[in-house]
Scaffold this active site. Structure first.
Site, PDB file in Angstrom:
ATOM      1  N   HIS A   1       4.690  28.809 -15.492  1.00 56.43           N
ATOM      2  CA  HIS A   1       5.457  30.052 -15.458  1.00 56.43           C
ATOM      3  C   HIS A   1       4.824  31.152 -16.312  1.00 56.43           C
ATOM      4  O   HIS A   1       4.609  32.283 -15.858  1.00 56.43           O
ATOM      5  CB  HIS A   1       6.886  29.818 -15.948  1.00 56.43           C
ATOM      6  CG  HIS A   1       7.639  28.794 -15.171  1.00 56.43           C
ATOM      7  ND1 HIS A   1       7.446  28.576 -13.824  1.00 56.43           N
ATOM      8  CD2 HIS A   1       8.600  27.910 -15.548  1.00 56.43           C
ATOM      9  CE1 HIS A   1       8.261  27.620 -13.411  1.00 56.43           C
ATOM     10  NE2 HIS A   1       8.964  27.200 -14.438  1.00 56.43           N
TER      11      HIS A   1
ATOM     12  N   ARG B   1      15.449   8.705  -0.523  1.00 61.07           N
ATOM     13  CA  ARG B   1      15.444   7.246  -0.536  1.00 61.07           C
ATOM     14  C   ARG B   1      16.824   6.665  -0.240  1.00 61.07           C
ATOM     15  O   ARG B   1      16.950   5.515   0.178  1.00 61.07           O
ATOM     16  CB  ARG B   1      14.940   6.739  -1.891  1.00 61.07           C
ATOM     17  CG  ARG B   1      13.462   7.015  -2.128  1.00 61.07           C
ATOM     18  CD  ARG B   1      13.000   6.488  -3.473  1.00 61.07           C
ATOM     19  NE  ARG B   1      13.655   7.174  -4.587  1.00 61.07           N
ATOM     20  CZ  ARG B   1      13.467   6.874  -5.868  1.00 61.07           C
ATOM     21  NH1 ARG B   1      12.657   5.873  -6.196  1.00 61.07           N
ATOM     22  NH2 ARG B   1      14.085   7.554  -6.813  1.00 61.07           N
TER      23      ARG B   1
ATOM     24  N   LYS C   1      13.305  25.255 -26.068  1.00 58.97           N
ATOM     25  CA  LYS C   1      14.650  24.819 -25.724  1.00 58.97           C
ATOM     26  C   LYS C   1      15.561  24.978 -26.942  1.00 58.97           C
ATOM     27  O   LYS C   1      15.098  25.048 -28.069  1.00 58.97           O
ATOM     28  CB  LYS C   1      14.631  23.352 -25.268  1.00 58.97           C
ATOM     29  CG  LYS C   1      13.909  23.152 -23.933  1.00 58.97           C
ATOM     30  CD  LYS C   1      14.038  21.727 -23.453  1.00 58.97           C
ATOM     31  CE  LYS C   1      13.421  21.572 -22.060  1.00 58.97           C
ATOM     32  NZ  LYS C   1      14.123  22.351 -21.040  1.00 58.97           N
TER      33      LYS C   1
END
Length: 490
Positions: free
Chosen positions: A237, A46, A335
């Protein structure tokens, strides 16, 4: 063999993935002589840039993300000479027509389109290409995950793209499939007689798959919240790894045979309901703590508001077929884990009878044997380790000890450069080989199972449990596996 595309149109070319992975991968493919002589890269984003301005950005990305000994100014200049930039915003027909004018004379040489954009832009971008006359019999399209956020939205995306492209021209990217060690799972299983006869419920006690990340949100606030670890990591995954571990031997190594067997596994996953979601799943969210000696904040602190999104998930999955009946597959990902680690552990059953039993002080026999374990490390280092029992040296009887047989791929193939996963995937896209890409029925089978878990969480009211950053998830994740007499391999 399918004709190699001579043009790559890359949408999202100003984004992080393109700079960090895609352009370094194209640089390496060029250096290895694997790109067509008349190759053209049409970069699109963009941002308003000209060709020269964008090429400066590409060169800066190569200097930043390539190893210092890999960067060569002449090769970088050669790659930049293949790159043009055409700003395009979804829905802007004039910009799509301007892009089409720059490649209109190359349609017969084949065009591969790579969408490194938010999923909401997949369909509008593809439609813009179609309206500009850029979709033909020699046009392929690749899409980065995620493909939807549930089964219904996945079907919407697939229907929109499928209306413009045949399935064999659609390449759904899961970058884990480009990793050498993931591909090595196929070689390990089907290129060796040693393992396949034991690769079943008769010899395997359980399987563990761990994907740990040390990072937190890392600038992904707008995407991650409301998505969570289950959709972000397990749906793609981890289920792709599981399907390769559990698949039946394909008749041949081609895209149809391999993916046919993978989808059979995914369709055999036992759905969860409210009761099983409470006992066979754990949701977690990290709080402040320390990772690698660094103090880090908690998820809600990074987000700036309360949230019920899970940053950790642990699951106990079953595959209801003859090969795997009764064998639990334990999956966990999160995480702010203690280490960045992707690993598969195959735990074999103990020997049926030990001839090496020791006599304890109360006269009860003890074997002292540990069951064999196969550990396949995907990252950060790539290796395969088999734990077996061996006799300790000495004259005081037969004392056994567990030892490891290690195969380090970095060492064994030390003379060869370890490739970026996207090198393999980009090359396969250009050559039209979809074997390492995800077929529509695979994506939808994955979502069916994931949706059952999400529905089970809602039915049972499963909330996120806190865990301090730098730990392997909540204590309930430890209990999930230890109730079965096993332990996570950390």
């Amino acid at each position: 063999m399918t004709e190699q595309s001579a043009t790559l149109i890359l949408f999202g070319a100003t984004g992080d993935l393109a700079h960090r992975m895609l352009f370094p991968s194209l640089y390496n493919l060029l250096g290895d002589g694997l790109l067509p002589d008349d190759f053209l890269i049409v970069a699109s984003g963009r941002t308003a840039l000209d060709d020269a301005g964008f090429c400066k950005d590409v060169d800066a990305a190569l200097r930043k993300f390539l190893p210092a000994d890999r960067y060569d100014a002449d090769l970088a200049e050669k790659l930049c000479g293949m790159v043009i930039y055409s700003p395009v915003e979804a829905g802007n027909a004039d910009q799509f027509r301007a892009l089409a004018e720059r490649v209109s004379d190359r349609m017969d040489k084949g065009i591969s389109v790579y969408l490194s954009t938010p999923p909401a832009l997949f369909a509008p971008t593809a439609q813009g290409l179609a309206d500009a006359g850029l979709i033909g019999p020699k046009t392929r399209i690749a899409m980065e995950k995620p493909i939807g956020k549930d089964l219904a939205s996945s079907k919407q995306v697939n229907d929109a793209i499928g209306a413009l492209f045949d399935e064999e021209s659609i390449f759904r990217v899961d970058h884990y499939l480009g990793k050498e060690t993931v591909q090595n799972l196929l070689a390990l299983r089907f290129g060796n007689m040693l393992f396949e006869p034991l690769w079943n419920a008769g010899a395997i006690d359980h399987v563990q798959i761990t994907v740990g990340e040390t990072v937190g949100l890392e600038g992904r606030v707008s995407y991650y919240d409301g998505v969570g670890a289950l959709r972000d990591m397990v749906q793609n995954h981890m289920l792709q790894i599981l399907s390769i571990i559990a698949m039946e031997p394909p008749a041949r190594f081609d895209s149809t045979a391999v993916r046919d067997e993978k989808v059979k596994v995914l369709r055999s996953l036992r759905p969860m309901d409210g009761d099983s979601a409470k006992t066979q799943s754990v949701r977690g969210q990290y709080t402040p703590g320390a990772v690698a000696g660094q103090i880090v904040t908690g998820y809600v602190d990074e987000l700036g508001k309360p949230s019920d999104t899970e940053t950790f998930v642990a699951l106990k999955a079953y595959i209801d077929n003859w090969r795997w009946t009764g064998v639990p597959f334990y999956l966990r990902t999160g995480k702010r884990m203690p280490a960045r680690q992707s690993e598969i552990m195959i735990q074999f059953k103990p020997v049926a009878h030990s001839i090496f039993g020791k006599r304890g002080p109360n006269g009860v026999g003890r074997t002292g044997l540990e069951p064999n374990t196969l550990i396949i490390r995907l990252q950060p280092e790539e290796n395969i380790r088999l734990l077996i029992m061996a006799k300790e040296p000495g004259l005081d009887g037969v004392k056994l000890r567990e030892v490891g047989l290690d195969v380090s791929l970095d060492h064994e193939f030390g003379g060869q450069r370890r490739r970026i996963a996207y090198e393999r995937l980009l090359l396969d896209l250009l050559e039209g080989d979809p074997t390492l890409f995800v077929r529509r029925d695979e994506v939808e089978a994955q979502w069916i199972w994931i949706d059952s878990i999400i529905d089970g969480w809602k039915e049972a009211g499963v909330k996120v449990a806190s865990y301090a950053s730098g730990n392997w998830g909540p204590s309930s994740a430890i209990a999930l596996i230890e109730r079965d007499g096993a332990s996570w391999h950390d």
